[in-house]
Enzyme design. Structure first.
Site, PDB file in Angstrom:
ATOM      1  N   HIS A 128      57.708   2.326  38.204  1.00 17.33           N
ATOM      2  CA  HIS A 128      59.113   2.611  38.548  1.00 17.33           C
ATOM      3  C   HIS A 128      59.211   3.485  39.791  1.00 17.33           C
ATOM      4  CE1 HIS A 128      60.477   0.591  34.962  1.00 17.33           C
ATOM      5  NE2 HIS A 128      59.482   1.184  34.322  1.00 17.33           N
TER       6      HIS A 128
ATOM      7  N   LYS B 214      48.721  36.400  34.681  1.00 22.03           N
ATOM      8  CA  LYS B 214      48.392  35.955  33.323  1.00 22.03           C
ATOM      9  C   LYS B 214      49.632  35.950  32.443  1.00 22.03           C
ATOM     10  CE  LYS B 214      45.629  34.638  30.038  1.00 22.03           C
ATOM     11  NZ  LYS B 214      45.345  33.174  30.035  1.00 22.03           N
TER      12      LYS B 214
ATOM     13  N   ASN C 263      34.127  42.849  13.139  1.00 25.93           N
ATOM     14  CA  ASN C 263      34.634  41.811  14.044  1.00 25.93           C
ATOM     15  C   ASN C 263      34.653  40.502  13.290  1.00 25.93           C
ATOM     16  OD1 ASN C 263      34.656  43.615  16.098  1.00 25.93           O
ATOM     17  ND2 ASN C 263      33.125  42.571  17.364  1.00 25.93           N
ATOM     18  N   GLY C 264      35.630  39.652  13.566  1.00 23.45           N
ATOM     19  CA  GLY C 264      35.674  38.347  12.910  1.00 23.45           C
ATOM     20  C   GLY C 264      36.868  38.250  11.991  1.00 23.45           C
TER      21      GLY C 264
ATOM     22  N   TRP D 145      41.409  44.074  18.351  1.00 27.54           N
ATOM     23  CA  TRP D 145      42.403  43.118  18.849  1.00 27.54           C
ATOM     24  C   TRP D 145      43.036  42.560  17.582  1.00 27.54           C
ATOM     25  CZ3 TRP D 145      44.684  40.652  22.965  1.00 27.54           C
ATOM     26  CH2 TRP D 145      45.180  39.365  22.761  1.00 27.54           C
TER      27      TRP D 145
ATOM     28  N   GLU E 255      48.468  18.569  31.063  1.00 28.20           N
ATOM     29  CA  GLU E 255      47.623  19.762  31.046  1.00 28.20           C
ATOM     30  C   GLU E 255      46.451  19.602  32.032  1.00 28.20           C
ATOM     31  OE1 GLU E 255      48.013  22.623  30.227  1.00 28.20           O
ATOM     32  OE2 GLU E 255      46.038  23.535  29.980  1.00 28.20           O
TER      33      GLU E 255
ATOM     34  N   LYS F 110      45.666  22.065  35.151  1.00 27.19           N
ATOM     35  CA  LYS F 110      44.378  22.745  35.298  1.00 27.19           C
ATOM     36  C   LYS F 110      43.803  22.490  36.685  1.00 27.19           C
ATOM     37  CE  LYS F 110      44.320  25.237  32.783  1.00 27.19           C
ATOM     38  NZ  LYS F 110      45.448  25.278  31.904  1.00 27.19           N
TER      39      LYS F 110
ATOM     40  N   CYS G 208      37.773  41.874  19.259  1.00 27.49           N
ATOM     41  CA  CYS G 208      37.342  43.218  18.825  1.00 27.49           C
ATOM     42  C   CYS G 208      35.952  43.537  19.376  1.00 27.49           C
ATOM     43  CB  CYS G 208      37.290  43.281  17.313  1.00 27.49           C
ATOM     44  SG  CYS G 208      38.852  42.869  16.540  1.00 27.49           S
TER      45      CYS G 208
ATOM     46  N   GLU H 109      46.249  24.359  39.492  1.00 27.05           N
ATOM     47  CA  GLU H 109      46.413  25.817  39.525  1.00 27.05           C
ATOM     48  C   GLU H 109      45.157  26.557  39.966  1.00 27.05           C
ATOM     49  OE1 GLU H 109      47.407  27.895  35.861  1.00 27.05           O
ATOM     50  OE2 GLU H 109      46.186  26.539  34.681  1.00 27.05           O
TER      51      GLU H 109
ATOM     52  N   ARG I  42      37.103  43.121  26.816  1.00 29.76           N
ATOM     53  CA  ARG I  42      37.350  42.089  25.801  1.00 29.76           C
ATOM     54  C   ARG I  42      38.811  42.085  25.353  1.00 29.76           C
ATOM     55  NH1 ARG I  42      32.158  41.174  22.678  1.00 29.76           N
ATOM     56  NH2 ARG I  42      33.380  40.831  20.814  1.00 29.76           N
TER      57      ARG I  42
HETATM   58  O1  M6R Z   1      51.717  33.481  27.772  1.00 30.86           O
HETATM   59  P1  M6R Z   1      52.370  32.142  27.759  1.00 30.86           P
HETATM   60  O2  M6R Z   1      51.645  31.153  26.882  1.00 30.86           O
HETATM   61  O3  M6R Z   1      53.820  32.189  27.401  1.00 30.86           O
HETATM   62  O4  M6R Z   1      52.265  31.608  29.237  1.00 30.86           O
HETATM   63  C1  M6R Z   1      52.843  30.406  29.604  1.00 30.86           C
HETATM   64  C2  M6R Z   1      52.371  29.960  30.968  1.00 30.86           C
HETATM   65  O5  M6R Z   1      52.657  30.938  31.920  1.00 30.86           O
HETATM   66  C3  M6R Z   1      50.860  29.673  30.979  1.00 30.86           C
HETATM   67  O6  M6R Z   1      50.508  28.716  30.036  1.00 30.86           O
HETATM   68  C4  M6R Z   1      50.431  29.189  32.367  1.00 30.86           C
HETATM   69  O7  M6R Z   1      50.993  27.927  32.623  1.00 30.86           O
HETATM   70  C5  M6R Z   1      48.915  29.156  32.510  1.00 30.86           C
HETATM   71  N1  M6R Z   1      48.515  29.725  33.743  1.00 30.86           N
HETATM   72  C6  M6R Z   1      48.332  27.805  32.499  1.00 30.86           C
HETATM   73  O8  M6R Z   1      46.961  27.813  32.639  1.00 30.86           O
END
Ligand code: M6R
Length: 610
Positions: free
Chosen positions: A506, A605, A101-102, A75, A483, A487, A2, A490, A27
């Site tokens: 294996h 995104k 906000n909050g 938001w 993860e 990171k 927000c 990507e 934001r």
């Molecule tokens: O919006 P979502 O959480 O469903 O998105 C899932 C993936 O597309 C998302 O986590 C993607 O792997 C990110 N880019 C990872 O950083």
């Protein structure tokens, strides 16, 4: 997240409020509104959707001459993104309007008490309790009334209030959410961050926690926690608008990494009750249904899937229910075996990922109980789930998720404790001890980020020339390895793989040769010795090993080449700390390689196509 704006000055307030709200658009928001003081009347205009909708509404409804007003971009966290839930909120008498906000953690208790006294609520928001509390606390003194109201709030808040009895003034106060003020020739400006103010002045006053400001066209008077006047000095902001939007950070990703203590706390704290049990707002399974569950299926994509992997280990450990985890695009086309005693947990930051939504629909069609863990309120997945638990991570702008991932893991910790207690596997006392450990995590997240950032900057140098990197771990550490690897790849475009450490021999160990860089996630105590054996195996084949572990294992890490230590905590939660240096490692490596960090190539995104 927000946004708040306020203006008291010589000129018409509306244009300044709209301009400030536009500056806060970055934001993220789903509705917007303003309130202006027109003599003894407070006029509120608000609407779902973009600020352009609000502008159109204002143009159609009024050309208010008011010179004092407040505004907000919302938001959604409590209640849908609609006109009624949009801010400002009006008190029942109409004397006050408030923007906030909050998250008010005790709003349900406050709401019940106010309703018992006859206060009528029109919205689903936590903010509306503030409006009615202002009415109830009104003592004829604007500042004292706001202070008395704020004293009843638990959680985080930044609030700006208009009062029809004091039409030339705004009172604002804060705790946990920021507020800044700027005074210049044309009046006094308020913003939830400096971006709303920068066009008018670079000299701003940061309101400290529990401070209150009485604002009018000539400036602001500040009061401390005890109510005594405070002499504040402005601070000069040298940032341009773009830097200010990122809070001074170079990228949204780094800003969002640093916001994780708050994202975790905002997700967890409102769900932990005073006696240490767990309560969710929109959880529709009855105790009987919970006891009848025979298994859990977790479905998601990308990092949300990795958060689900954390969930699998924690849920199985605490609830003794079998938990399967599946990538949504696989789940939806494999004709999964599902029944009404299966709980399907669907995870999505955006709430719009096409494969995850399709998986949810399939689970609904098959009569399963469904539960969605979602960040965006009223998104498609949230709307179609049987139950919803929102992550309160706030909007995430960088494509590479960080704070939403951590908030998803936080929800699994809550869910596991909740289900375990309902199924009779944790006593109330054991649950209280567990939630106590959970409450300690935001501080430990903060400490870990502070302790390791410089070290990671240095370590990232050796990743810059790499073509391949390997991340290994077992159990929860394996979930983190997945993860960490994502990171890295990507955003830095270095090819990286995550392997269950015990699986290396294996096949994959044949790739290890002199100088290969292996990142060993070794924080989870239950399997630490086993992972240590795998570290020795790759070392014996010439690998350089960077190990991440907890302080309690420091003595056993003598053989590794580089190590990152995270604080000791409840072993089930160590993955939440362990992932932080990995996010920073991906970030600083990508930065050094000159990559477009917030918008990596070929990625979006929100993946709304399959
Ligand atoms: O919006 P979502 O959480 O469903 O998105 C899932 C993936 O597309 C998302 O986590 C993607 O792997 C990110 N880019 C990872 O950083």
């Amino acid at each position: 997240m927000c946004g708040i704006v306020g203006y008291a000055g010589k000129n018409r307030a509306v244009p300044y409020l709209l301009e400030g709200l536009e500056k806060l658009e970055y934001r993220g928001y789903d509705s917007a509104g303003i309130a202006v003081a027109e003599g003894g009347t407070l006029r509120v205009t608000k609407t779902r959707g973009r600020i352009s909708n609000l502008e159109a509404l204002i143009a159609a409804e009024h050309q208010s001459p008011a010179t004092v007003g407040i505004g907000h971009t919302r938001w959604a966290t409590h209640g849908k993104p609609n006109d009624v839930n949009a801010h400002p909120h009006r008190s029942m008498s109409g004397r006050f309007c408030v923007v906030h906000n909050g998250i008010i953690e005790n709003y349900l208790q406050l709401k019940a008490a106010l309703q018992a006294e006859g206060y009528v609520f029109v919205s689903e928001t936590d903010t509306e309790v503030i409006a009615h509390l202002l009415d109830k606390s009104w003592d004829g003194d604007f500042v004292s009334t706001v202070r008395k109201t704020a004293a009843q709030l638990e959680g985080a808040y930044a609030i700006c209030v208009l009062c029809s009895d004091c039409p030339d003034q705004i009172v604002c106060t804060r705790w946990g959410s920021p507020l800044v003020l700027g005074v210049c020739e044309s009046g006094t400006f308020i913003g939830s961050d400096v971006t709303a103010i920068l066009r008018h002045t670079n000299d701003v006053y940061y309101l400290d926690g529990h401070e209150t400001a009485l604002v009018d066209a000539h400036g602001a008077v500040f009061f401390g926690k005890d109510g005594a006047a405070v002499d504040k000095q402005p601070r000069r902001i040298e940032w341009n608008l773009s830097a200010a939007q990122k809070g001074g950070y170079e990228h949204f990703m780094l800003k969002e990494i640093m916001e994780q203590p708050k994202a975790f706390s905002d997700t967890v704290s409102p769900r932990i009750t005073a006696d240490g049990t767990i309560a969710f707002e929109d959880f529709r399974l009855t105790d009987d249904e919970i006891c009848r569950l025979r298994r859990v299926a977790v479905v998601a994509c990308g990092s949300a899937y990795h958060a689900g992997a954390v969930g699998k280990y924690v849920l199985e450990k605490l609830t003794r229910l079998p938990v399967e985890i599946d990538i949504a695009s696989e789940f939806r086309y494999r004709d999964p075996v599902l029944d009404e005693d299966t709980l399907v947990v669907v995870i999505s930051q955006s709430g719009e990922t096409a494969d995850t939504l399709a998986a949810l629909r399939l689970a609904n069609e098959r009569g399963c109980k469904t539960l969605c863990i979602v960040n965006v309120v009223s998104s498609s997945i949230a709307n179609e789930g049987g139950s919803v638990i929102y992550t309160h991570a706030g909007p995430e702008i960088a494509v590479a998720t960080t704070k939403a991932y951590s908030a998803q893991a936080a929800v699994f910790y809550l869910l596991a404790g909740y289900l375990a207690e309902k199924r009779g596997l944790l006593t109330k006392e054991q649950l209280a001890a567990y939630t106590e450990d959970l409450r300690a995590m935001p501080d430990l997240i903060q400490k870990t980020l502070g302790d390791c950032e410089q070290q990671i900057k240095t370590l990232s140098q050796m990743f810059i020339p790499l073509e391949h990197a390997y991340f290994i771990g077992r159990n929860l550490d394996y979930a983190c390895a997945m993860e960490a690897s994502l990171k890295m790849k990507e955003i830095s475009y270095i090819h990286s793989e995550a392997y269950a450490a015990g699986e290396l021999k294996h096949g994959t160990i044949s790739l290890i040769e002199k100088g290969t860089l292996v990142v060993a996630l070794a924080a989870y105590s239950d399997v630490f010795q086993k992972t240590l054996s795998n570290i020795k195996e790759v070392k014996a084949r010439g690998a350089r090993v960077l190990a991440v572990s907890t302080e309690r294992h420091v003595d056993a890490l003598g053989e590794v080449d580089y190590r990152i230590l995270i604080p000791d905590c409840n072993p089930l939660f160590s993955v939440t700390l362990e992932v932080l240096p990995m996010q920073l490692l991906g970030y600083y490596t990508a930065r050094a390689r000159g990559c477009d960090i917030d918008k990596p190539r070929n990625l979006a995104k929100s993946v709304t196509v399959e």
